[in-house]
Design a protein around this motif. Sequence first.
Motif, short mmCIF file in Angstrom:
data_model
loop_
_atom_site.label_atom_id
_atom_site.label_comp_id
_atom_site.label_asym_id
_atom_site.label_seq_id
_atom_site.Cartn_x
_atom_site.Cartn_y
_atom_site.Cartn_z
N MET A 1 43.25 43.47 38.08
CA MET A 1 44.67 43.55 37.79
C MET A 1 45.16 42.18 37.28
O MET A 1 44.79 41.15 37.83
N PRO A 2 45.99 42.14 36.27
CA PRO A 2 46.58 40.88 35.82
C PRO A 2 47.74 40.50 36.75
O PRO A 2 47.95 41.11 37.79
N ILE A 3 48.51 39.49 36.33
CA ILE A 3 49.68 39.08 37.10
C ILE A 3 50.60 40.27 37.32
O ILE A 3 50.85 41.06 36.41
N LEU A 4 51.09 40.40 38.52
CA LEU A 4 52.00 41.49 38.85
C LEU A 4 53.33 41.33 38.11
O LEU A 4 53.87 40.22 38.05
N ASN A 5 53.84 42.41 37.56
CA ASN A 5 55.14 42.35 36.90
C ASN A 5 56.22 41.84 37.85
O ASN A 5 57.08 41.04 37.47
N ALA A 314 40.58 36.86 42.69
CA ALA A 314 41.11 35.91 41.70
C ALA A 314 40.75 36.33 40.28
O ALA A 314 41.57 36.22 39.36
N ALA A 315 39.53 36.84 40.10
CA ALA A 315 39.12 37.31 38.78
C ALA A 315 39.96 38.50 38.34
O ALA A 315 40.25 38.66 37.14
N ASP A 320 37.63 36.95 34.85
CA ASP A 320 36.45 36.30 35.42
C ASP A 320 36.16 34.94 34.80
O ASP A 320 35.71 34.02 35.48
N ALA A 321 36.45 34.78 33.51
CA ALA A 321 36.18 33.51 32.84
C ALA A 321 37.06 32.39 33.35
O ALA A 321 36.75 31.20 33.14
N HIS A 322 38.14 32.72 34.04
CA HIS A 322 39.08 31.72 34.54
C HIS A 322 38.93 31.47 36.03
O HIS A 322 39.81 30.87 36.65
#
Length: 387
Positions: A1-5, A314-315, A320-322
Amino acid sequence: MPILNRAAEMQDEVAGWRQHLHQTPELNFDVFKTAAFVTEKLKAFGCDDVVTGLGKTGVVGIIRGRQGEGPTIGLRADMDALPLNEITGKPYASTIPGKMHACGHDGHTAMLLGAAKYLAETRNFTGSVAVIFQPAEEGGGGGNEMVKDGMMDRFDISKVFGMHNMPGLPVGQFAIRPGPIMAATAEFTITVRGKGGHAAMPHGTIDPIVIASQLVGALQTIASRSTDPVEAVVVSVTKFHAGDAYNIIPETAEIAGTVRTLRKEIAKKSEERIRTICEGLATAFGARIEVDYQANYPVTFNHAEETVFASDVAAGVAGDAHVHRGIQPVMGGEDFSYMLEARPGAFIFIGNGDTAGLHNPAYDFNDEVIPHGMSYWVKLAETALAA
């Protein structure tokens, strides 16, 4: 999941909390206003329990999931500031001379409050989340005090996680490693007692300044000649006090500093070498040398399974690259180590971007980090406590 809205939407609100805390820094265990602010917010969010006074001035909020009984995980932030005069010139700069949030604990507290608000609203998990707000990380051992106060057993915490910002690591990135991630620390004070006299007649004295100067160099051999080069140990002399006049050789000189290691065995050997070096120089110069050696925080040791879990969470937030999963250990100390000795868990770094370094009077927590940190906490809780 990306950053939560929702985390992105809350950034300005959480930054407002952070900047308020930044203006009113408090030291060590004397975080009464900060703890009151945290307590007020947790109650307003609807936490099921809010307990104050743990580890003297720590606060714990309990948020129960809507999907039934289950384990409790702990998420920890630190609240205390540092004894520094701020030079950032920010409109929300410290209003208290000699105190500032130069390590980002204001940001850590604000991000965990933001996550607590979200988790109390959604409760999309099974079990409970304990949000832990700890005093006295900067040398006071507040983490140890909360553990000794029975926090882990009282709330039945099964696993515990911590997070700290890292200047130089880009915003939106994380860094972690299994095993030792931060060093054990110790503090020493060495007092050299010689024989004072006239600066023109040094032959009638036992000059403690000369002896202490020899000590400063000799202590560096602990790392360079007494320890396996592949091991990590840092011995730093950070104070040297002696004398009050140009023409008087003083009676005493005092040096002090720190020892930082990644293994208990190396920590023990370093203390032994300090004492042996002092005994040898005392005999050589005919002086008396007293050593006060105080072991401080233990190694911050990430548990293997929980490190993989935290890395994967965190990925999911950053990609994952970050997520840097094998960073070099940091030789600073961290009293989250006590919580990791009490329960399995992991400590992770979150990027603060190109900012001044920690413990620097020009440092300021980067508010752009907030949605990343909030999203990590929320996803960690929801994933660990998935139905």
